[in-house]
Design a protein around this motif. Structure first.
Motif, PDB file in Angstrom:
ATOM      1  N   GLY A 232     -69.451  32.413  -1.424  1.00 55.15           N
ATOM      2  CA  GLY A 232     -70.654  33.146  -1.806  1.00 55.15           C
ATOM      3  C   GLY A 232     -70.321  34.423  -2.552  1.00 55.15           C
ATOM      4  N   GLY A 233     -69.295  35.125  -2.092  1.00 53.30           N
ATOM      5  CA  GLY A 233     -68.874  36.339  -2.780  1.00 53.30           C
ATOM      6  C   GLY A 233     -68.370  36.064  -4.176  1.00 53.30           C
ATOM      7  N   GLN A 234     -67.659  34.946  -4.339  1.00 50.60           N
ATOM      8  CA  GLN A 234     -67.182  34.561  -5.668  1.00 50.60           C
ATOM      9  C   GLN A 234     -68.361  34.250  -6.595  1.00 50.60           C
TER      10      GLN A 234
ATOM     11  N   LYS B 165     -67.513  29.546   8.194  1.00 44.98           N
ATOM     12  CA  LYS B 165     -68.489  30.535   7.718  1.00 44.98           C
ATOM     13  C   LYS B 165     -67.833  31.560   6.801  1.00 44.98           C
ATOM     14  N   ALA B 166     -66.597  31.961   7.147  1.00 46.10           N
ATOM     15  CA  ALA B 166     -65.892  32.943   6.327  1.00 46.10           C
ATOM     16  C   ALA B 166     -65.527  32.370   4.959  1.00 46.10           C
TER      17      ALA B 166
ATOM     18  N   ILE C 200     -67.508  42.284   0.746  1.00 47.58           N
ATOM     19  CA  ILE C 200     -67.553  41.920   2.157  1.00 47.58           C
ATOM     20  C   ILE C 200     -67.481  40.412   2.280  1.00 47.58           C
ATOM     21  N   HIS C 201     -68.078  39.722   1.307  1.00 46.11           N
ATOM     22  CA  HIS C 201     -68.056  38.260   1.294  1.00 46.11           C
ATOM     23  C   HIS C 201     -66.789  37.726   0.611  1.00 46.11           C
ATOM     24  N   LYS C 202     -66.536  38.152  -0.612  1.00 46.60           N
ATOM     25  CA  LYS C 202     -65.474  37.542  -1.425  1.00 46.60           C
ATOM     26  C   LYS C 202     -64.079  37.747  -0.833  1.00 46.60           C
ATOM     27  N   THR C 203     -63.751  38.966  -0.465  1.00 44.87           N
ATOM     28  CA  THR C 203     -62.422  39.280   0.064  1.00 44.87           C
ATOM     29  C   THR C 203     -62.444  39.538   1.559  1.00 44.87           C
ATOM     30  N   GLY C 204     -63.457  40.267   2.001  1.00 47.13           N
ATOM     31  CA  GLY C 204     -63.486  40.723   3.386  1.00 47.13           C
ATOM     32  C   GLY C 204     -63.676  39.635   4.413  1.00 47.13           C
ATOM     33  N   ALA C 205     -64.444  38.596   4.089  1.00 48.14           N
ATOM     34  CA  ALA C 205     -64.774  37.588   5.100  1.00 48.14           C
ATOM     35  C   ALA C 205     -63.531  36.878   5.617  1.00 48.14           C
ATOM     36  N   LEU C 206     -62.613  36.539   4.746  1.00 44.76           N
ATOM     37  CA  LEU C 206     -61.409  35.822   5.177  1.00 44.76           C
ATOM     38  C   LEU C 206     -60.453  36.753   5.923  1.00 44.76           C
ATOM     39  N   ILE C 207     -60.412  38.020   5.540  1.00 45.85           N
ATOM     40  CA  ILE C 207     -59.596  38.985   6.269  1.00 45.85           C
ATOM     41  C   ILE C 207     -60.161  39.185   7.677  1.00 45.85           C
ATOM     42  N   ARG C 208     -61.474  39.262   7.800  1.00 48.33           N
ATOM     43  CA  ARG C 208     -62.083  39.349   9.137  1.00 48.33           C
ATOM     44  C   ARG C 208     -61.787  38.110   9.959  1.00 48.33           C
TER      45      ARG C 208
END
Length: 298
Positions: free
Chosen positions: A158-160, A149-150, A181-189
Motif C-alpha cells: 500500500g505504501g508503494q 498485514k505488514a 509508515i506503510h512503505k518502509t515502516g510496516a515491515l520494520i515493525r
C-alpha cells in the motif's frame, strides 16, 4: 559505531546468511533458473537490518536465537521480494541493488517477477512450518497474520502504491509520514513484532512499547535513506544515488531541507529510546541499532 554493535552486526549477518541459505531451494533442483535467481537476489548482500531487529528484540525478551531464525528469514524474504519488484522497469526501473545488477538485469523481467513471488510464498511457508520456531499453532497464526498485514495493501505494498501516485506532487509532512509508515515502516515493525510473538507470556504493555520503538525507527530509517539519496554516492550506497530526486518523488529533504530532515531523524531516535525506558541493558542492542540507523552511511 560501538565495538559491541559492530560485533553484533557481523554475528547477525553471518547467522542470518546461514539460515537463509539453508531455507532457500537449491539451484540444482528444478526450476533451476528460478532457484538460482532466488539465491542470487537474497544471499551475499544487504545490511540485514530487519533480521537484526528480530534478533535484538528477541535478546531484549530473553528468547533463544535459534527460535528466531525462522521469523528473521521470513521477514528478509519479504524484504528481498519487495526490492526485486521495486527495481522493475514498471516501478523504479533501477539496474543496481546491493552493489550488483538487479534481478531483472541479471536474468530477465519475467524471472524477476517470479523470483519475488516465490520469495513471498517461501516467507509464509517458513512461518507455518519451520521446525526451529518454538511457538504454538495460535502464535504461528498470529505471526503469519502480522507479516501478511505488514506486507499487503495496508502495509508495504500500500505504501508503494501511494509512493507511485505521489510522483511529481508535494505532500504534507503527515502525508509523507503516512506513506512511509506503510512503505518502509510496516515491515520494520513486523521484524520486532515477530520476535515478541515468539514469547508466549509477553506483557501486552511491553509488546506495545516495542511496537512503538519499531514505528519510530521505521520512520527514521526512511528519513536517513532520503538523506543518503542526497548526500552519498552510488558506490557507497550499492544502489543508484539520486534516484528518488531524479524521479521527482516526495522526500524528507525536499519537504524539510537537509538540516530539517536530519533533525527529524534525531527526534525519532529520541522517541525510540523513550519507548525502551522501562528496559534495562538487555535492550541496549535495540538502542544502539536506533542510533546506527540514523548515523549509517549506506
Amino acid at each position: 559505531m560501538s565495538e559491541a554493535l559492530k560485533q553484533y552486526l557481523t554475528a547477525c549477518q553471518n547467522r542470518v546468511e546461514r539460515a537463509l541459505d539453508a531455507r532457500l531451494p537449491s539451484d540444482n533442483i528444478l526450476p533451476k533458473k528460478l532457484h538460482e535467481a532466488m539465491r542470487y537476489s537474497t544471499l551475499e548482500g544487504g545490511k540485514r537490518m530487519r533480521p537484526m531487529l528480530t534478533y535484538a528484540a528477541g535478546k531484549a525478551l530473553a528468547i533463544p536465537e535459534e527460535s528466531l531464525d525462522g521469523p528473521a528469514c521470513a521477514v528478509e524474504f519479504i524484504h528481498v521480494y519487495s526490492l526485486i519488484h521495486d527495481d522493475l522497469p514498471a516501478m523504479d526501473d533501477d539496474d543496481l541493488r546491493r552493489g550488483k545488477p538487479t534481478c531483472h538485469v541479471a536474468y530477465d523481467e519475467a524471472t524477476a517477477i517470479l523470483t519475488g513471488d516465490a520469495l513471498q510464498a517461501l516467507a509464509f511457508e517458513i512461518l507455518a512450518n519451520d521446525a526451529s520456531i518454538a511457538a504454538t499453532p495460535a502464535a504461528r497464526l498470529n505471526m503469519i497474520t502480522t507479516l501478511a498485514k505488514a506486507s499487503g495493501s495496508q502495509g508495504m505494498v500500500g505504501g508503494q502504491a501511494i509512493d507511485l501516485e505521489s510522483v511529481g506532487t508535494t505532500l504534507t509532512l503527515p502525508e509523507l509520514e503516512n506513506m512511509h509508515i506503510h512503505k518502509t515502516g510496516a515491515l520494520i515493525r513486523a521484524s520486532v513484532n515477530l520476535a515478541a510473538l515468539c514469547k508466549a507470556d509477553i506483557d501486552p504493555t511491553v509488546a506495545k512499547k516495542l511496537d512503538h520503538y519499531a514505528k519510530c525507527i521505521g520512520l527514521s530509517f526512511q528519513v536517513k535513506d532520503d538523506i543518503l539519496d542526497e548526500e552519498s554516492d552510488t558506490a557507497t550506497l550499492g544502489k543508484t544515488q539520486g534516484k528518488d530526486k531524479d524521479n521527482d518523488k516526495p522526500t524528507y529533504p525536499a519537504l524539510l531541507g537537509l538540516a530539517g530532515a536530519k533533525q527529524k531523524a534525531r527526534e525519532l531516535h529520541e522517541q525510540a529510546l523513550e519507548s525502551l525506558s522501562d528496559f534495562g541493558p538487555e535492550a541496549d542492542l535495540l538502542r544502539d541499532l536506533s542510533l546506527y540507523i540514523i548515523e549509517r552511511d549506506h
